[in-house]
Every structure is written in structure tokens, then in C-alpha cells.
Design a protein around this motif. Sequence first.
Motif, PDB file in Angstrom:
ATOM      1  N   TYR A 216      31.976  14.298  23.610  1.00 63.98           N
ATOM      2  CA  TYR A 216      33.008  13.456  23.007  1.00 63.98           C
ATOM      3  C   TYR A 216      32.522  12.712  21.774  1.00 63.98           C
ATOM      4  O   TYR A 216      33.314  12.093  21.071  1.00 63.98           O
ATOM      5  CB  TYR A 216      33.542  12.460  24.047  1.00 63.98           C
ATOM      6  N   LEU A 217      31.224  12.765  21.517  1.00 63.54           N
ATOM      7  CA  LEU A 217      30.673  12.122  20.318  1.00 63.54           C
ATOM      8  C   LEU A 217      30.436  13.197  19.264  1.00 63.54           C
ATOM      9  O   LEU A 217      29.336  13.398  18.761  1.00 63.54           O
ATOM     10  CB  LEU A 217      29.385  11.371  20.658  1.00 63.54           C
ATOM     11  N   ASN A 218      31.504  13.900  18.939  1.00 64.16           N
ATOM     12  CA  ASN A 218      31.506  14.972  17.953  1.00 64.16           C
ATOM     13  C   ASN A 218      32.218  14.428  16.719  1.00 64.16           C
ATOM     14  O   ASN A 218      33.372  14.009  16.803  1.00 64.16           O
ATOM     15  CB  ASN A 218      32.238  16.183  18.536  1.00 64.16           C
ATOM     16  N   PHE A 219      31.519  14.432  15.583  1.00 62.28           N
ATOM     17  CA  PHE A 219      32.060  13.792  14.385  1.00 62.28           C
ATOM     18  C   PHE A 219      32.794  14.762  13.459  1.00 62.28           C
ATOM     19  O   PHE A 219      33.220  14.372  12.367  1.00 62.28           O
ATOM     20  CB  PHE A 219      30.938  13.120  13.590  1.00 62.28           C
ATOM     21  N   THR A 220      32.924  16.009  13.861  1.00 59.51           N
ATOM     22  CA  THR A 220      33.511  17.020  12.978  1.00 59.51           C
ATOM     23  C   THR A 220      35.037  17.053  13.047  1.00 59.51           C
ATOM     24  O   THR A 220      35.672  17.785  12.300  1.00 59.51           O
ATOM     25  CB  THR A 220      32.974  18.418  13.323  1.00 59.51           C
ATOM     26  N   GLY A 221      35.604  16.281  13.953  1.00 61.16           N
ATOM     27  CA  GLY A 221      37.055  16.204  14.020  1.00 61.16           C
ATOM     28  C   GLY A 221      37.675  16.896  15.211  1.00 61.16           C
ATOM     29  O   GLY A 221      38.851  16.700  15.508  1.00 61.16           O
ATOM     30  N   ALA A 222      36.908  17.727  15.908  1.00 59.73           N
ATOM     31  CA  ALA A 222      37.453  18.440  17.074  1.00 59.73           C
ATOM     32  C   ALA A 222      36.368  18.596  18.129  1.00 59.73           C
ATOM     33  O   ALA A 222      35.381  19.281  17.906  1.00 59.73           O
ATOM     34  CB  ALA A 222      37.988  19.804  16.657  1.00 59.73           C
ATOM     35  N   CYS A 223      36.548  17.940  19.271  1.00 63.43           N
ATOM     36  CA  CYS A 223      35.593  18.075  20.366  1.00 63.43           C
ATOM     37  C   CYS A 223      35.809  19.426  21.042  1.00 63.43           C
ATOM     38  O   CYS A 223      36.946  19.848  21.247  1.00 63.43           O
ATOM     39  CB  CYS A 223      35.781  16.939  21.382  1.00 63.43           C
ATOM     40  N   ILE A 224      34.717  20.117  21.352  1.00 61.85           N
ATOM     41  CA  ILE A 224      34.821  21.439  21.949  1.00 61.85           C
ATOM     42  C   ILE A 224      33.975  21.523  23.214  1.00 61.85           C
ATOM     43  O   ILE A 224      33.043  20.754  23.405  1.00 61.85           O
ATOM     44  CB  ILE A 224      34.375  22.543  20.965  1.00 61.85           C
ATOM     45  N   GLY A 240      28.209  17.599  32.658  1.00 60.72           N
ATOM     46  CA  GLY A 240      28.805  16.472  31.957  1.00 60.72           C
ATOM     47  C   GLY A 240      28.258  15.139  32.419  1.00 60.72           C
ATOM     48  O   GLY A 240      27.583  15.045  33.450  1.00 60.72           O
ATOM     49  N   SER A 241      28.556  14.117  31.651  1.00 62.86           N
ATOM     50  CA  SER A 241      28.060  12.774  31.958  1.00 62.86           C
ATOM     51  C   SER A 241      29.046  11.741  31.457  1.00 62.86           C
ATOM     52  O   SER A 241      29.650  11.913  30.398  1.00 62.86           O
ATOM     53  CB  SER A 241      26.697  12.571  31.292  1.00 62.86           C
ATOM     54  N   LEU A 242      29.186  10.666  32.220  1.00 59.86           N
ATOM     55  CA  LEU A 242      29.986   9.540  31.762  1.00 59.86           C
ATOM     56  C   LEU A 242      29.127   8.523  31.015  1.00 59.86           C
ATOM     57  O   LEU A 242      29.645   7.588  30.413  1.00 59.86           O
ATOM     58  CB  LEU A 242      30.677   8.862  32.951  1.00 59.86           C
ATOM     59  N   SER A 243      27.821   8.715  31.037  1.00 63.09           N
ATOM     60  CA  SER A 243      26.879   7.724  30.521  1.00 63.09           C
ATOM     61  C   SER A 243      27.112   7.375  29.064  1.00 63.09           C
ATOM     62  O   SER A 243      27.250   6.200  28.695  1.00 63.09           O
ATOM     63  CB  SER A 243      25.449   8.231  30.701  1.00 63.09           C
ATOM     64  N   LYS A 244      27.121   8.388  28.204  1.00 66.28           N
ATOM     65  CA  LYS A 244      27.255   8.142  26.773  1.00 66.28           C
ATOM     66  C   LYS A 244      28.714   7.975  26.383  1.00 66.28           C
ATOM     67  O   LYS A 244      29.048   7.173  25.521  1.00 66.28           O
ATOM     68  CB  LYS A 244      26.630   9.304  25.980  1.00 66.28           C
ATOM     69  N   THR A 245      29.590   8.725  27.019  1.00 62.33           N
ATOM     70  CA  THR A 245      31.010   8.696  26.668  1.00 62.33           C
ATOM     71  C   THR A 245      31.633   7.327  26.904  1.00 62.33           C
ATOM     72  O   THR A 245      32.418   6.839  26.084  1.00 62.33           O
ATOM     73  CB  THR A 245      31.779   9.738  27.492  1.00 62.33           C
ATOM     74  N   CYS A 295      38.845   3.750  24.049  1.00 61.06           N
ATOM     75  CA  CYS A 295      37.488   3.206  23.908  1.00 61.06           C
ATOM     76  C   CYS A 295      36.537   4.245  23.310  1.00 61.06           C
ATOM     77  O   CYS A 295      35.631   3.908  22.543  1.00 61.06           O
ATOM     78  CB  CYS A 295      36.951   2.696  25.244  1.00 61.06           C
ATOM     79  N   ILE A 296      36.744   5.515  23.641  1.00 60.67           N
ATOM     80  CA  ILE A 296      35.893   6.576  23.087  1.00 60.67           C
ATOM     81  C   ILE A 296      36.114   6.690  21.588  1.00 60.67           C
ATOM     82  O   ILE A 296      35.163   6.798  20.805  1.00 60.67           O
ATOM     83  CB  ILE A 296      36.188   7.931  23.758  1.00 60.67           C
ATOM     84  N   THR A 297      37.367   6.650  21.174  1.00 63.00           N
ATOM     85  CA  THR A 297      37.702   6.741  19.753  1.00 63.00           C
ATOM     86  C   THR A 297      37.047   5.610  18.970  1.00 63.00           C
ATOM     87  O   THR A 297      36.481   5.820  17.888  1.00 63.00           O
ATOM     88  CB  THR A 297      39.230   6.699  19.556  1.00 63.00           C
ATOM     89  N   GLU A 298      37.101   4.419  19.542  1.00 60.25           N
ATOM     90  CA  GLU A 298      36.516   3.251  18.871  1.00 60.25           C
ATOM     91  C   GLU A 298      35.001   3.368  18.785  1.00 60.25           C
ATOM     92  O   GLU A 298      34.397   3.080  17.735  1.00 60.25           O
ATOM     93  CB  GLU A 298      36.913   1.977  19.620  1.00 60.25           C
ATOM     94  N   MET A 299      34.360   3.788  19.875  1.00 59.01           N
ATOM     95  CA  MET A 299      32.907   3.912  19.862  1.00 59.01           C
ATOM     96  C   MET A 299      32.460   5.013  18.902  1.00 59.01           C
ATOM     97  O   MET A 299      31.498   4.845  18.151  1.00 59.01           O
ATOM     98  CB  MET A 299      32.378   4.179  21.276  1.00 59.01           C
ATOM     99  N   ARG A 300      33.173   6.128  18.902  1.00 63.58           N
ATOM    100  CA  ARG A 300      32.819   7.238  18.023  1.00 63.58           C
ATOM    101  C   ARG A 300      32.890   6.803  16.549  1.00 63.58           C
ATOM    102  O   ARG A 300      32.012   7.134  15.744  1.00 63.58           O
ATOM    103  CB  ARG A 300      33.735   8.431  18.279  1.00 63.58           C
ATOM    104  N   ALA A 301      33.910   6.061  16.194  1.00 60.44           N
ATOM    105  CA  ALA A 301      34.051   5.581  14.817  1.00 60.44           C
ATOM    106  C   ALA A 301      32.891   4.674  14.439  1.00 60.44           C
ATOM    107  O   ALA A 301      32.381   4.725  13.301  1.00 60.44           O
ATOM    108  CB  ALA A 301      35.387   4.842  14.649  1.00 60.44           C
ATOM    109  N   ASP A 302      32.437   3.858  15.379  1.00 60.74           N
ATOM    110  CA  ASP A 302      31.320   2.958  15.102  1.00 60.74           C
ATOM    111  C   ASP A 302      30.018   3.741  14.932  1.00 60.74           C
ATOM    112  O   ASP A 302      29.193   3.415  14.078  1.00 60.74           O
ATOM    113  CB  ASP A 302      31.176   1.930  16.226  1.00 60.74           C
ATOM    114  N   TYR A 303      29.839   4.797  15.729  1.00 51.58           N
ATOM    115  CA  TYR A 303      28.632   5.609  15.592  1.00 51.58           C
ATOM    116  C   TYR A 303      28.575   6.280  14.219  1.00 51.58           C
ATOM    117  O   TYR A 303      27.503   6.377  13.613  1.00 51.58           O
ATOM    118  CB  TYR A 303      28.573   6.673  16.691  1.00 51.58           C
TER     119      TYR A 303
END
Length: 400
Positions: A216-224, A240-245, A295-303
Motif C-alpha cells: 500500500y506504500l506504492n508511490f506510482t499511483g496504482a497499488c498492485i 501481508g502485514s498490517l505493520s507498515k500499512t 489513514c493510508i492515503t494520508e500516511m502515503r502522502a507524507d512518505y
Amino acid sequence: MTTAAATQKKVLTDRINRIEVSATMAITAEALKMKSQGIDLADFGAGEPHFATPRHIKDAAIKAIEENHTRYTAVAGIPEVRKAIVERHKADFNTNYTVEECVFSVGGKHALFNAIQVLVDHGDEVVLPVPYWVSFKDIIQYAGGIPVYVESSEAENFRITARMIEAVITPKTKVIILNTPSNPSGAIIAPSDLESIIRLAHAKGIYVLLDECYAYLNFTGACISGGSFTDCKEHIIVLGSLSKTYAMTGWRAGYALGPKQIIASMSKLQSQSTSNVATPVQYASIAALTASQECITEMRADYIRLRDRILEGFKGIPGLTCTVPEGAFYVYPNIKAFLGKGGLNSAADVASKLLTEAHVVTVPGEPFGTTEHVRLSYAVSEDVIDKGVARMKEFFAKLS
């Protein structure tokens, strides 16, 4: 009295001697020791989000405890958490797993360990692209497997293709491990390459372990997800993991999706080791997976913002080069220009000196399979990035 025969007995098993202490855990321990001594560190070592676990997830755990959801559960997890996992994965990646094809484990690393233990036997070969996450090699070797490395090119942003994988496949190849986005480089396997590799493996009857810890921390615009190629699912195990997501590293919440026989075997192994994941964690995970994913969208933008900040800082350090990570939250700069200077003869030397002299925590490249890099996690504050980059610039400038 100790007899001569007793002293000659081997104390430790061969399998424990085939592995080493996790390099990232060792660096974290040393950093904690220095911090306890009052030393101000710019800590880029630990691979975990700097965010707090979202409030609704914590509330769900508290509610579970107050409602006395604190007893044993089925080893593979309560049906509700496994249902939440497969439905989340289906919604996001168009997969078609069932509850029986899912096991909930004590973190993504536990799922990986169990998967390799049930698939890899002594002498089996496991294809492993370089650079690789530090635990892959050791877990393979613990199982008696043989890592077969696929060298990637930094000039091509560590790209991995089916042709590269096929070149190392032998009759002994049992498993291919793919980690995308990558820890340590942040590189992403292109969707076309991912599909080609999976179809190659499927045709040859080789299992693909997909480490989707950072999916889910994929910055290219489409998670695969490689699990999307459902016609090949009999040879795919998604880890999979919930840890980073969801910023849940300490909660230890991970899972595997795969063929029923393999999942059942992983559950059997788990039944003889950890048994179920802590019950309140299962309920917290349901909340994470079923509530709003904003929350994922917000965290990804910050990364992305933090990634760009540290890369901009690196531009001010002559000799330091770095690929642009497309996901996760790591940078993997090349420090080749500094080797041979100031007594620095390896990436390990660079990481050690940065720690002791510049008070900057990094992880050397050797445990990741390369000799000219250090890894930094930019899941930190802007202040830490600015402080750390300034210290690195000063440290490298002093080398002669």
C-alpha cells in the motif's frame, strides 16, 4: 564431574548456526544503547512508521479487552479477521481468496518463516533478487534451502524481469521470493514484469512468495498485488502485514493467502509454535481492515514528501548518489565514492563511523546483499532528516 565425552558433545544445532542476528535489530539495539547514554542520534535505522497507530484501531483493541475477548482462538485466527483480510484484499486487488485460504500470523515475518518452513526442504533452491530484505537469506538457510541470487542493476533502478529469473532456474528451484515495493531500495517490480515472472513460475510449477509488506506504500499511483493473477493462484502465496500499512509494527499482525494445503500446513506449524495471534490484536486488525482507509492515503502522502526531502538533501553531498524509491519508506544511497578514504573499506565501516562519529544511524548494505550502499528509513520527522543529512554532509566532507 564432566566427562570427556560430554565436553565433546555439540551444544548448538547446525540450523541455528546457519543464521545470524538480524542486522536491523542489531543496529536498533546499539542505537537504543547510545540513546540511553544521552547521545543525540539522527536515527534512520528502524524500519517502522513514525505515526501513531490510528485511534479507531486502538479503540477496537481496548473494547475487545473490556468485552473479555482475551481467550484462545483458532490458531489461524477468528473467522471475522480472516474474512476481513480476504475482503480487503479482494476490494483492493481483485483477488478471490476464501477464509480457508488465509492464516493470521504474528507479523509478516512469522508468515514468511512459516511459508518457507513448509515449502523449502534441504537442498531446495530459492531464487532471491538482490538487494533483498535481511531476513530472507537467513530464513531460507534455516530451512536448509539454498539462496540463488539474481543481481539487479542500480542503473536500471534495481529492475527485476522474468528473463533474469529464468536464467537462474534449475530443476532444484522450489520457490521465488519477490518483495515489491522493496526493502531496502524502495524499487517496484513493474506490473508487466510481475505478471511475466508469476506466469513463468506457474508454468514451471515453482511457488512464488509475494512479500507485500509495503504494497500500500506504492508511490506510482496504482497499488498492485501478484495475487491478482488468479489463474496462477495455486503457485502463489501472498505474505501481508498490517505493520507498515496501519502503523501497527508492535502489534505483530500479519497474514498469508494461498492454496488451502499450504495454508493448512502453515497453520499446523503455527499450532506448535505461537498458536493464535493475541486475541485483542485480532479485533484491532478487523477495525483496521474494515474501517475507512483514509489513514493510508494520508500516511502515503507524507512518505512521499519525506522521501523528496531527504533526496533533495542528498544532492548537497558530493559523491553520494541514490535511486528514487517508488515505494516503501527507505532510501538506499550508493557510498562507493567514499570507500578507501578515512579508513572506510566497506559499507559496514561507513555505517559504523556514521554512528560513532556523526551520530547518524544507518544500516550497512552487506546484510541486504550489496557492498556499496547504506539504508536509511525516512519514516522520521523533517527535523531528523535535516539534522541527519547535515551530519552526513559534514562527515563525508572530512574524508581524505
